[in-house]
Write a protein that holds these residues in place. Structure first.
Motif, PDB file in Angstrom:
ATOM      1  N   VAL A 224      -7.646   4.072   6.394  1.00  0.00           N
ATOM      2  CA  VAL A 224      -8.187   3.568   5.133  1.00  0.00           C
ATOM      3  C   VAL A 224      -7.381   4.147   3.976  1.00  0.00           C
ATOM      4  O   VAL A 224      -7.004   5.318   3.991  1.00  0.00           O
ATOM      5  N   ASP A 225      -7.062   3.294   3.006  1.00  0.00           N
ATOM      6  CA  ASP A 225      -6.449   3.702   1.743  1.00  0.00           C
ATOM      7  C   ASP A 225      -7.543   3.740   0.686  1.00  0.00           C
ATOM      8  O   ASP A 225      -8.277   2.766   0.525  1.00  0.00           O
ATOM      9  N   VAL A 226      -7.630   4.832  -0.048  1.00  0.00           N
ATOM     10  CA  VAL A 226      -8.573   4.953  -1.160  1.00  0.00           C
ATOM     11  C   VAL A 226      -7.763   4.958  -2.455  1.00  0.00           C
ATOM     12  O   VAL A 226      -6.776   5.691  -2.577  1.00  0.00           O
ATOM     13  N   ALA A 227      -8.160   4.120  -3.413  1.00  0.00           N
ATOM     14  CA  ALA A 227      -7.390   3.926  -4.645  1.00  0.00           C
ATOM     15  C   ALA A 227      -8.304   4.060  -5.859  1.00  0.00           C
ATOM     16  O   ALA A 227      -9.529   4.007  -5.742  1.00  0.00           O
ATOM     17  N   PRO A 228      -7.716   4.228  -7.041  1.00  0.00           N
ATOM     18  CA  PRO A 228      -8.534   4.299  -8.264  1.00  0.00           C
ATOM     19  C   PRO A 228      -9.378   3.041  -8.454  1.00  0.00           C
ATOM     20  O   PRO A 228      -8.943   1.939  -8.106  1.00  0.00           O
ATOM     21  N   GLU A 229     -10.554   3.201  -8.996  1.00  0.00           N
ATOM     22  CA  GLU A 229     -11.456   2.070  -9.216  1.00  0.00           C
ATOM     23  C   GLU A 229     -10.793   1.016 -10.108  1.00  0.00           C
ATOM     24  O   GLU A 229     -10.129   1.335 -11.101  1.00  0.00           O
ATOM     25  N   GLY A 230     -10.959  -0.236  -9.728  1.00  0.00           N
ATOM     26  CA  GLY A 230     -10.429  -1.340 -10.513  1.00  0.00           C
ATOM     27  C   GLY A 230      -9.007  -1.717 -10.192  1.00  0.00           C
ATOM     28  O   GLY A 230      -8.495  -2.701 -10.732  1.00  0.00           O
ATOM     29  N   THR A 231      -8.348  -0.963  -9.320  1.00  0.00           N
ATOM     30  CA  THR A 231      -6.966  -1.290  -8.982  1.00  0.00           C
ATOM     31  C   THR A 231      -6.923  -2.213  -7.772  1.00  0.00           C
ATOM     32  O   THR A 231      -7.778  -2.178  -6.895  1.00  0.00           O
ATOM     33  N   SER A 232      -5.911  -3.045  -7.740  1.00  0.00           N
ATOM     34  CA  SER A 232      -5.635  -3.918  -6.608  1.00  0.00           C
ATOM     35  C   SER A 232      -4.228  -4.455  -6.778  1.00  0.00           C
ATOM     36  O   SER A 232      -3.656  -4.407  -7.875  1.00  0.00           O
ATOM     37  N   LYS A 233      -3.674  -4.963  -5.712  1.00  0.00           N
ATOM     38  CA  LYS A 233      -2.370  -5.619  -5.821  1.00  0.00           C
ATOM     39  C   LYS A 233      -2.458  -6.778  -6.816  1.00  0.00           C
ATOM     40  O   LYS A 233      -1.549  -6.993  -7.620  1.00  0.00           O
TER      41      LYS A 233
ATOM     42  N   VAL B 132       4.957  -3.275  -6.909  1.00  0.00           N
ATOM     43  CA  VAL B 132       3.583  -2.792  -6.990  1.00  0.00           C
ATOM     44  C   VAL B 132       3.342  -1.890  -5.792  1.00  0.00           C
ATOM     45  O   VAL B 132       3.452  -2.331  -4.639  1.00  0.00           O
ATOM     46  N   CYS B 133       3.053  -0.619  -6.047  1.00  0.00           N
ATOM     47  CA  CYS B 133       2.905   0.380  -4.986  1.00  0.00           C
ATOM     48  C   CYS B 133       1.471   0.928  -4.962  1.00  0.00           C
ATOM     49  O   CYS B 133       0.708   0.738  -5.909  1.00  0.00           O
ATOM     50  N   SER B 134       1.145   1.602  -3.864  1.00  0.00           N
ATOM     51  CA  SER B 134      -0.160   2.262  -3.729  1.00  0.00           C
ATOM     52  C   SER B 134      -1.312   1.310  -4.028  1.00  0.00           C
ATOM     53  O   SER B 134      -2.262   1.650  -4.732  1.00  0.00           O
ATOM     54  N   ASN B 135      -1.196   0.077  -3.494  1.00  0.00           N
ATOM     55  CA  ASN B 135      -2.244  -0.943  -3.648  1.00  0.00           C
ATOM     56  C   ASN B 135      -2.582  -1.245  -5.102  1.00  0.00           C
ATOM     57  O   ASN B 135      -3.718  -1.561  -5.442  1.00  0.00           O
TER      58      ASN B 135
ATOM     59  N   GLY C  99       0.810  -1.198   0.000  1.00  0.00           N
ATOM     60  CA  GLY C  99       0.000   0.000   0.000  1.00  0.00           C
ATOM     61  C   GLY C  99       0.851   1.259   0.000  1.00  0.00           C
ATOM     62  O   GLY C  99       0.356   2.350  -0.287  1.00  0.00           O
ATOM     63  N   ARG C 100       2.120   1.130   0.334  1.00  0.00           N
ATOM     64  CA  ARG C 100       3.015   2.288   0.365  1.00  0.00           C
ATOM     65  C   ARG C 100       3.161   2.897  -1.026  1.00  0.00           C
ATOM     66  O   ARG C 100       3.091   2.195  -2.031  1.00  0.00           O
ATOM     67  N   GLY C 101       3.443   4.191  -1.043  1.00  0.00           N
ATOM     68  CA  GLY C 101       3.798   4.832  -2.301  1.00  0.00           C
ATOM     69  C   GLY C 101       5.236   4.502  -2.678  1.00  0.00           C
ATOM     70  O   GLY C 101       5.924   3.723  -2.001  1.00  0.00           O
ATOM     71  N   ILE C 102       5.703   5.129  -3.750  1.00  0.00           N
ATOM     72  CA  ILE C 102       7.046   4.829  -4.251  1.00  0.00           C
ATOM     73  C   ILE C 102       8.139   5.111  -3.222  1.00  0.00           C
ATOM     74  O   ILE C 102       9.019   4.267  -3.022  1.00  0.00           O
ATOM     75  N   PRO C 103       8.153   6.253  -2.518  1.00  0.00           N
ATOM     76  CA  PRO C 103       9.240   6.481  -1.560  1.00  0.00           C
ATOM     77  C   PRO C 103       9.318   5.412  -0.466  1.00  0.00           C
ATOM     78  O   PRO C 103      10.408   4.961  -0.110  1.00  0.00           O
ATOM     79  N   GLY C 104       8.166   5.011   0.052  1.00  0.00           N
ATOM     80  CA  GLY C 104       8.159   3.987   1.084  1.00  0.00           C
ATOM     81  C   GLY C 104       8.618   2.638   0.577  1.00  0.00           C
ATOM     82  O   GLY C 104       9.306   1.891   1.277  1.00  0.00           O
ATOM     83  N   ALA C 105       8.235   2.309  -0.657  1.00  0.00           N
ATOM     84  CA  ALA C 105       8.694   1.052  -1.250  1.00  0.00           C
ATOM     85  C   ALA C 105      10.196   1.082  -1.486  1.00  0.00           C
ATOM     86  O   ALA C 105      10.899   0.090  -1.239  1.00  0.00           O
ATOM     87  N   ARG C 106      10.712   2.218  -1.947  1.00  0.00           N
ATOM     88  CA  ARG C 106      12.147   2.332  -2.199  1.00  0.00           C
ATOM     89  C   ARG C 106      12.963   2.073  -0.940  1.00  0.00           C
ATOM     90  O   ARG C 106      14.024   1.453  -0.989  1.00  0.00           O
ATOM     91  N   GLU C 107      12.486   2.559   0.192  1.00  0.00           N
ATOM     92  CA  GLU C 107      13.214   2.355   1.448  1.00  0.00           C
ATOM     93  C   GLU C 107      13.439   0.867   1.699  1.00  0.00           C
ATOM     94  O   GLU C 107      14.537   0.433   2.079  1.00  0.00           O
TER      95      GLU C 107
END
Length: 282
Positions: free
Chosen positions: A201-210, A88-91, A67-75
């Motif tokens: 809660v994380d809100v993401a674009p419709e239709g997206t998932s890991k 795969v970032c941001s769910n 669910g992390r964005g790019i900076p958190g994933a990079r860490e």
């Protein structure tokens, strides 16, 4: 036999029954970060790092799915020494080419309506909006350790951007069950949302998932669908656990997450991921 030995034996049986290829380029493993790869305090154990390294040396395709964005994933990619493959970032809203540090795929949405609806119901909560190439926009600083990367504090009405990849709502004093009730009653349309480990809660674009993003990665790699493994511990992992040829929940995962998996390993504190990765090494 002790409960921990029974769990280990059950995991071994499920891995054998899955008839996965050996560690190497025919195997694809997707790993959640928080509560799976990384402990609750942000630590990454040496045993987990060693197991990840062995799979990379064998040529196994490893992807983070978070669910992390790019900076958190990079860490975490840097801490684990993972310098190839996809993340795969941001769910699922972003798929990152790790080696080139370039976005392979992205999905965006306008969070204005959802933000307004939730803020009217929970004005004291913390809000954040993420997008590619901009600092995260937040209404106030989040508790230490919860977000990675740069943020800028703005009034709530200045948070929306038309190309958001994730919106975060973080309750402060709300009871998690009441928080969930409010979110579900907010009438969020045209988006996906995932409840976190607390009033979050994380809100993401419709239709997206890991799962959807990982399927895109799998197709690029041309790996057999049955040769896929996914490991996670949260509600945003349920779909990818069902997507994988072998879905494995971490010990201590909520019941709906464990029910979506084919097997369960030890908890993150017990290096449950390393136990699984070691079994997959053969």
């Amino acid at each position: 036999m002790t409960p921990s030995r029974q769990a280990a034996a059950g995991l071994r049986d499920r891995v054998e029954a899955a008839r996965l290829p050996p560690a190497g380029p025919e195997l694809f493993i997707a790993l959640d970060i928080d509560g799976t790869l990384v402990r609750r305090d942000g630590a990454l154990s040496s045993r987990v790092c060693d197991a990840v390294r062995k799979h990379m040396e064998a040529g196994t395709h490893l992807s983070l799915a978070t669910g992390r964005g790019i900076p958190g994933a990079r860490e975490v990619l840097d801490a684990a020494g993972m310098r190839e493959g996809a993340a795969v970032c941001s769910n699922g809203a972003i798929t990152l080419d790790v080696e080139r540090d370039a976005v392979l795929d992205s999905h965006t949405f306008d969070p204005s309506a959802g933000l307004a609806a939730l803020h009217s119901l929970m004005p004291e909560a913390l809000y954040a909006v993420e997008s590619i190439g901009r600092p995260r926009r937040v209404t106030a600083d989040f508790p230490p350790g919860e977000l990675s990367g740069p943020s800028v504090v703005l009034p709530v009405e200045a948070l929306p951007v038309p190309d958001a990849t994730r919106m975060i709502v973080r309750g402060l004093d709300e009871d998690p069950d009441e928080f969930l009730r409010v979110v579900r009653g907010a009438g969020l349309d045209g988006v996906e949302y995932y409840i976190g480990w607390t009033a979050w809660v994380d809100v993401a674009p419709e239709g997206t998932s890991k799962a959807a993003a990982l399927e895109g990665v799998r197709r690029r790699l041309d790996v057999d669908p049955r040769a896929t493994v996914a490991v996670g511990d949260g509600g945003n992992d349920v779909e990818m656990l069902g997507w994988a040829g072998l879905g494995v929940a971490m010990g201590g995962a909520p019941e709906p997450v464990a029910a979506a998996a084919d097997a369960q390993t030890g908890s993150v504190e017990e290096d449950g991921l390393a136990s699984l990765l070691d079994l997959l090494l053969g």
